[in-house]
Motif scaffolding. Structure first.
Motif, PDB file in Angstrom:
ATOM      1  N   THR A 153       2.125   8.623  -5.924  1.00 30.05           N
ATOM      2  CA  THR A 153       2.335   8.758  -4.403  1.00 30.05           C
ATOM      3  C   THR A 153       2.463  10.007  -4.008  1.00 30.05           C
ATOM      4  O   THR A 153       2.988  11.025  -4.559  1.00 30.05           O
ATOM      5  CB  THR A 153       3.688   7.972  -4.230  1.00 30.05           C
ATOM      6  N   ASN A 154       2.177  10.298  -2.658  1.00 28.22           N
ATOM      7  CA  ASN A 154       2.239  11.515  -1.905  1.00 28.22           C
ATOM      8  C   ASN A 154       3.798  11.763  -1.272  1.00 28.22           C
ATOM      9  O   ASN A 154       3.976  11.248  -0.419  1.00 28.22           O
ATOM     10  CB  ASN A 154       1.412  11.593  -0.819  1.00 28.22           C
ATOM     11  N   VAL A 155       4.376  12.232  -2.274  1.00 24.55           N
ATOM     12  CA  VAL A 155       5.742  12.488  -1.986  1.00 24.55           C
ATOM     13  C   VAL A 155       6.277  13.749  -1.292  1.00 24.55           C
ATOM     14  O   VAL A 155       7.291  13.787  -0.580  1.00 24.55           O
ATOM     15  CB  VAL A 155       6.776  12.292  -3.173  1.00 24.55           C
TER      16      VAL A 155
ATOM     17  N   ALA B 110       8.785   5.639   2.854  1.00 24.42           N
ATOM     18  CA  ALA B 110       7.289   5.357   2.894  1.00 24.42           C
ATOM     19  C   ALA B 110       6.760   5.373   4.454  1.00 24.42           C
ATOM     20  O   ALA B 110       5.622   5.614   4.621  1.00 24.42           O
ATOM     21  CB  ALA B 110       7.019   3.995   2.251  1.00 24.42           C
TER      22      ALA B 110
ATOM     23  N   HIS C 287       3.910   7.489   6.178  1.00 25.13           N
ATOM     24  CA  HIS C 287       2.814   6.819   6.724  1.00 25.13           C
ATOM     25  C   HIS C 287       2.548   7.466   7.940  1.00 25.13           C
ATOM     26  O   HIS C 287       1.422   7.849   8.425  1.00 25.13           O
ATOM     27  CB  HIS C 287       3.118   5.379   6.815  1.00 25.13           C
TER      28      HIS C 287
ATOM     29  N   THR D 101      -0.781   7.008   1.899  1.00 23.79           N
ATOM     30  CA  THR D 101      -1.610   8.255   1.748  1.00 23.79           C
ATOM     31  C   THR D 101      -2.547   8.378   2.578  1.00 23.79           C
ATOM     32  O   THR D 101      -3.177   9.237   2.963  1.00 23.79           O
ATOM     33  CB  THR D 101      -2.193   8.262   0.287  1.00 23.79           C
TER      34      THR D 101
ATOM     35  N   THR E  78       0.832  -1.396  -0.128  1.00 21.92           N
ATOM     36  CA  THR E  78      -0.039  -0.182  -0.014  1.00 21.92           C
ATOM     37  C   THR E  78       0.707   1.227  -0.034  1.00 21.92           C
ATOM     38  O   THR E  78       1.827   1.163   0.433  1.00 21.92           O
ATOM     39  CB  THR E  78      -1.078   0.077   1.266  1.00 21.92           C
ATOM     40  N   THR E  79       0.212   2.351  -0.503  1.00 24.29           N
ATOM     41  CA  THR E  79       0.937   3.612  -0.276  1.00 24.29           C
ATOM     42  C   THR E  79       0.552   4.011   0.811  1.00 24.29           C
ATOM     43  O   THR E  79      -0.493   3.790   1.695  1.00 24.29           O
ATOM     44  CB  THR E  79       0.507   4.572  -1.414  1.00 24.29           C
TER      45      THR E  79
END
Length: 356
Positions: A158-160, A64, A68, A6, A3-4
Motif C-alpha cells: 500500500t502507498n503509505v 486510508a 485517498h 492508491t 480497495t486501497t
C-alpha cells in the motif's frame, strides 16, 4: 474486498456534499473536534460521516481515508477549513516560516526537538521518511524517492508515504499552525519548508566551510575550534538503527565525514605543537576505527615526531594483524611507506600533509 487508496476510484462521486467536506477536512489533518468546529456540526455527526465515507469508498480506516483524499486531489496541502483562519506562523518576505523551529538531528540516532522538547517520531520506517526529507533539505523529494530510500527493492504493497507525512506533520508542526507549516507537498513530492527546520548535518557542513575560511586566513587555532564544534554535533553512529538503503549509505558517508574532520583538526593540533593532546585523540580515533589505515598512518607519524618510534611501529603491527584477520588483506602501500620512512628516519617524508 476493500480497495486501497492508491487511486481515486469512481466511488468518490458517491459521497454527498457534506461527506466530501468531512473527507476534505480529514485529509487536511483535522481531528473530529476541529472538524466539528470548522463545519459547525456536532462531533458525533462527524464520526457518523466518517463511518459512512469508509463504507462507501471501501477504505479500512482514517489513515486510508487520508491517503485517498491526497491521491484523489481532493486535498491540496495548506487548503481546507483551517486555512481560513489567520496563519499563526509568520512568513518572511522570502516565504520562509518564522517563529519556533524544529531541530532535527541525524548525526546519531534520529531525534527531533521543538523548543527543547523531544518529539515522538513514530516507528522506524516513518523515521526513515523524515530522515530522507532532512537529508534532502532544500529540495522536493518525490514519493518514489522516499519509497526507494526507506524500503529499497521491497516497497510496501500500500502507498503509505502520505500517511507517514500526515503523521509527521502532526508531530512537527508548531501548535495551532498550518498542517504544512513544516512539510510541504506539491505535484512533484514533499519537502521541508525552508527556514522551518534546523538540520545538524547542514550545520556541520557550514562549520566545515568556516574551517576552510580560517585556514585560508592563516588562523589554525580557529580552524581547530571550528572542527571541534563540528565534531561535537555527532552523538554516535549517524542515523543509528534506521532501515533502508538511503540510511545505510548516509551512515557510511557521514561516518567518513566525521573521520575526515577529526583528521583535519588533528593535523592542525600537531602543527601547533599540541602533540600530547593530538596523540591521545588519535589513539581514541584509531580504536574506534581500527581498520582505517589513513588514521593509523597519521598516528604513527605523530608518535614518531614525539620521539616514540617503537610505539609507532607497534601501531603498524597491530593494524597489519587486524587487516589480515578481519579482511584477509595486507597493509596498503601508504601504510607500508609510512613504516619504511619511520625506520629510515625520513623526517621530510613524514611531514604532515593537510587533509583536503
Amino acid at each position: 474486498m476493500p480497495t486501497t487508496a492508491t487511486t481515486c476510484g469512481p466511488t468518490a462521486t458517491d459521497l454527498r456534499h457534506q461527506e466530501r467536506k468531512v473527507l476534505h477536512a480529514i485529509g487536511c489533518g483535522l481531528r473530529d473536534d476541529e472538524i466539528a468546529a470548522a463545519l459547525a456540526m456536532p462531533e458525533d455527526a462527524v464520526a457518523g460521516h466518517l463511518a459512512r465515507i469508509l463504507v462507501k469508498l471501501g477504505l479500512r480506516d482514517r489513515a486510508a481515508a487520508i491517503v485517498h483524499a491526497f491521491d484523489c486531489g481532493l486535498v491540496v496541502p495548506g487548503s481546507g477549513p483551517r486555512t481560513r483562519a489567520v496563519d499563526p506562523v509568520p512568513r518572511t518576505a522570502a516565504g520562509r516560516a518564522a517563529g519556533p523551529k524544529v531541530q532535527i538531528s541525524l548525526l546519531g540516532p534520529l531525534q527531533a526537538r521543538q523548543d527543547g522538547r523531544p518529539l515522538k517520531l513514530g516507528h522506524l520506517r516513518q523515521q526513515a521518511v523524515l530522515a530522507a526529507l532532512a537529508l534532502c533539505a532544500g529540495r522536493t523529494v518525490s514519493r518514489q524517492e522516499l519509497l526507494d530510500g526507506a524500503w529499497g527493492t521491497e516497497p510496501p504493497v500500500t502507498n503509505v508515504v502520505p500517511v507517514y507525512v500526515y503523521r509527521l506533520r502532526k508531530t512537527l508542526r508548531v501548535a495551532d499552525s498550518r498542517p504544512d507549516s513544516v512539510i510541504e507537498h506539491d505535484r512533484c513530492g514533499y519537502r521541508l519548508v525552508p527556514g522551518a527546520v534546523d538540520v545538524d548535518v547542514a550545520r556541520m557542513e557550514e562549520l566545515v566551510a568556516d574551517v576552510g575560511t580560517a585556514e585560508r586566513a592563516g588562523e589554525p587555532a580557529e580552524a581547530v575550534r571550528l572542527c571541534s564544534q563540528a565534531l561535537e554535533l555527532f552523538r554516535g553512529e549517524p542515523l543509528a538503527g534506521l532501515p533502508g538503503p538511503l540510511a545505510e549509505l548516509e551512515r557510511l558517508r557521514l561516518t567518513e565525514r566525521r573521520i575526515t574532520i577529526a583528521q583535519r583538526k588533528l593535523e592542525w593540533q600537531l602543527r601547533l605543537g599540541r602533540h600530547s593532546e593530538a596523540v591521545a585523540e588519535l589513539f581514541a580515533l584509531s580504536a574506534a576505527h581500527p581498520l582505517h589505515e589513513p588514521v593509523a598512518a597519521m598516528l604513527m607519524r605523530a608518535l614518531y615526531r614525539g620521539g616514540r618510534q617503537a610505539e609507532a611501529l607497534t601501531v603498524f603491527d597491530h593494524v597489519r594483524r587486524r587487516l589480515a584477520d578481519d579482511l584477509g588483506v595486507p597493509p596498503s602501500r601508504m601504510l607500508r611507506q609510512t613504516r619504511q620512512m619511520i625506520l629510515r628516519g625520513d623526517e621530510a617524508g613524514l611531514g604532515l600533509i593537510r587533509t583536503p
